[in-house]
Design an enzyme around this catalytic site. Sequence first.
Site, PDB file in Angstrom:
ATOM      1  N   SER A  92      -1.847  -1.463   4.275  1.00  0.00           N
ATOM      2  CA  SER A  92      -2.695  -1.123   3.140  1.00  0.00           C
ATOM      3  C   SER A  92      -3.956  -1.982   3.172  1.00  0.00           C
ATOM      4  O   SER A  92      -3.902  -3.208   3.054  1.00  0.00           O
ATOM      5  CB  SER A  92      -1.937  -1.349   1.828  1.00  0.00           C
ATOM      6  OG  SER A  92      -2.791  -1.076   0.738  1.00  0.00           O
TER       7      SER A  92
ATOM      8  N   ASP B 134      -6.336   2.605  -0.787  1.00  0.00           N
ATOM      9  CA  ASP B 134      -6.143   2.737  -2.232  1.00  0.00           C
ATOM     10  C   ASP B 134      -7.466   2.982  -2.945  1.00  0.00           C
ATOM     11  O   ASP B 134      -8.426   2.242  -2.741  1.00  0.00           O
ATOM     12  CB  ASP B 134      -5.543   1.443  -2.796  1.00  0.00           C
ATOM     13  CG  ASP B 134      -4.085   1.276  -2.440  1.00  0.00           C
ATOM     14  OD1 ASP B 134      -3.319   2.240  -2.594  1.00  0.00           O
ATOM     15  OD2 ASP B 134      -3.704   0.171  -2.010  1.00  0.00           O
TER      16      ASP B 134
ATOM     17  N   GLY C 297      -1.812  -0.959  -9.066  1.00  0.00           N
ATOM     18  CA  GLY C 297      -3.012  -1.644  -9.525  1.00  0.00           C
ATOM     19  C   GLY C 297      -3.394  -2.851  -8.698  1.00  0.00           C
ATOM     20  O   GLY C 297      -4.568  -3.097  -8.463  1.00  0.00           O
TER      21      GLY C 297
ATOM     22  N   ASP D  96       5.590   1.886  -1.305  1.00  0.00           N
ATOM     23  CA  ASP D  96       4.321   1.168  -1.471  1.00  0.00           C
ATOM     24  C   ASP D  96       4.474   0.131  -2.577  1.00  0.00           C
ATOM     25  O   ASP D  96       4.841   0.469  -3.708  1.00  0.00           O
ATOM     26  CB  ASP D  96       3.243   2.203  -1.854  1.00  0.00           C
ATOM     27  CG  ASP D  96       1.848   1.608  -1.925  1.00  0.00           C
ATOM     28  OD1 ASP D  96       1.639   0.486  -1.439  1.00  0.00           O
ATOM     29  OD2 ASP D  96       0.953   2.308  -2.459  1.00  0.00           O
TER      30      ASP D  96
ATOM     31  N   GLY E  86       5.109  -4.347  -2.750  1.00  0.00           N
ATOM     32  CA  GLY E  86       6.179  -5.324  -2.612  1.00  0.00           C
ATOM     33  C   GLY E  86       6.964  -5.227  -1.321  1.00  0.00           C
ATOM     34  O   GLY E  86       8.046  -5.799  -1.209  1.00  0.00           O
TER      35      GLY E  86
ATOM     36  N   GLY F 209       0.593  -4.262   2.362  1.00  0.00           N
ATOM     37  CA  GLY F 209      -0.730  -4.881   2.315  1.00  0.00           C
ATOM     38  C   GLY F 209      -0.653  -6.359   2.621  1.00  0.00           C
ATOM     39  O   GLY F 209      -0.927  -6.809   3.735  1.00  0.00           O
TER      40      GLY F 209
HETATM   41  C1  DX5 Z   1      -0.518  -1.043  -5.269  1.00  0.00           C
HETATM   42  C2  DX5 Z   1      -1.184  -0.351  -4.102  1.00  0.00           C
HETATM   43  C3  DX5 Z   1      -0.651  -0.779  -2.799  1.00  0.00           C
HETATM   44  C4  DX5 Z   1      -0.931  -2.216  -2.463  1.00  0.00           C
HETATM   45  C5  DX5 Z   1       0.324  -2.813  -1.930  1.00  0.00           C
HETATM   46  O1  DX5 Z   1      -1.083  -0.629  -6.444  1.00  0.00           O
HETATM   47  O2  DX5 Z   1      -1.011   1.049  -4.209  1.00  0.00           O
HETATM   48  O3  DX5 Z   1      -1.031   0.070  -1.720  1.00  0.00           O
HETATM   49  O4  DX5 Z   1      -1.958  -2.393  -1.513  1.00  0.00           O
HETATM   50  O5  DX5 Z   1       0.151  -4.168  -1.757  1.00  0.00           O
HETATM   51  P1  DX5 Z   1       1.334  -5.132  -1.343  1.00  0.00           P
HETATM   52  O6  DX5 Z   1       1.875  -4.657  -0.033  1.00  0.00           O
HETATM   53  O7  DX5 Z   1       0.664  -6.446  -1.250  1.00  0.00           O
HETATM   54  O8  DX5 Z   1       2.367  -5.074  -2.432  1.00  0.00           O
HETATM   55 ZN    ZN Z   2      -1.229   2.400  -2.481  1.00  0.00          ZN
END
Ligand code: DX5
Ligand code: ZN
Length: 219
Positions: free
Chosen positions: A10, A37, A144, A177, A179, A199
């Site tokens: 991400s 995103d 978010g 997506d 965590g 991400g």
């Molecule tokens: C959350 C986003 C995710 C985010 C995940 O609102 O939709 O795509 O980038 O981030 P991580 O992998 O750090 O939880």
């Molecule tokens: Zn996302």
Amino acid sequence: MYFKLKISPSLLAADFGCLADAALEVEAAGAETLHVDFMDGHYVPNIAFGLDLIPALKKRVKIPLVSHLMISNAEERLDDFIKTGTDYIIVQEEAVTDLNEILKKIRSNGIKTGFAICPDRPLKEVYSGLNNIDYLIVLGVFPGFGGQKFIEDTLFKIKEARDFMTKNELTFDIAVDGGVTLNTAGKIVKAGANELIAGTAIYGAGDIKKAVQDFLALG
Ligand code: DX5
Ligand code: ZN
């Protein structure tokens, strides 16, 4: 596990000063898709990326781009997203007026589609939508922000989606997506996900290439 595990980094957690390089780095490491995103500061209390990022990335990146729309007015902005050249458009199921209609419209434009479902939303309310998708996102956090802790209660929804897909002889990717880390990935995959969107666990790692490959090695 009876499917190939796919990894979708991400971009939200990447260095915004060199986004295309960040995309190329994970592509070279074996990522299947790139997760982008879009946040409007209204549906979620955060703002991320603009439409022009997609054509800019398409000039350099070969792997499919998955646009995750965390916006309130997806119907109104849909034509703009279609024009970007994105490979996937994923909407938030509870943020659109007619889920099946928007999914069909996206598909009729030759773009893969699907919806994301928040941790507090029951999947059964949108079973009919599962017939019209290529890609389901089970959100492991409330959308978010990156870097949040995975909500364990969402594991049952991953399994529910996998069971529904099998029972109804459907084929779509089940992506998770929010965590997703090397610590949570095992149980997420065991529950039935075949694609991991990560991400912080990838772009926040010291060695990005190794992080992608560590995830791939779980498959
Ligand atoms: C959350 C986003 C995710 C985010 C995940 O609102 O939709 O795509 O980038 O981030 P991580 O992998 O750090 O939880
Ligand atoms: Zn996302």
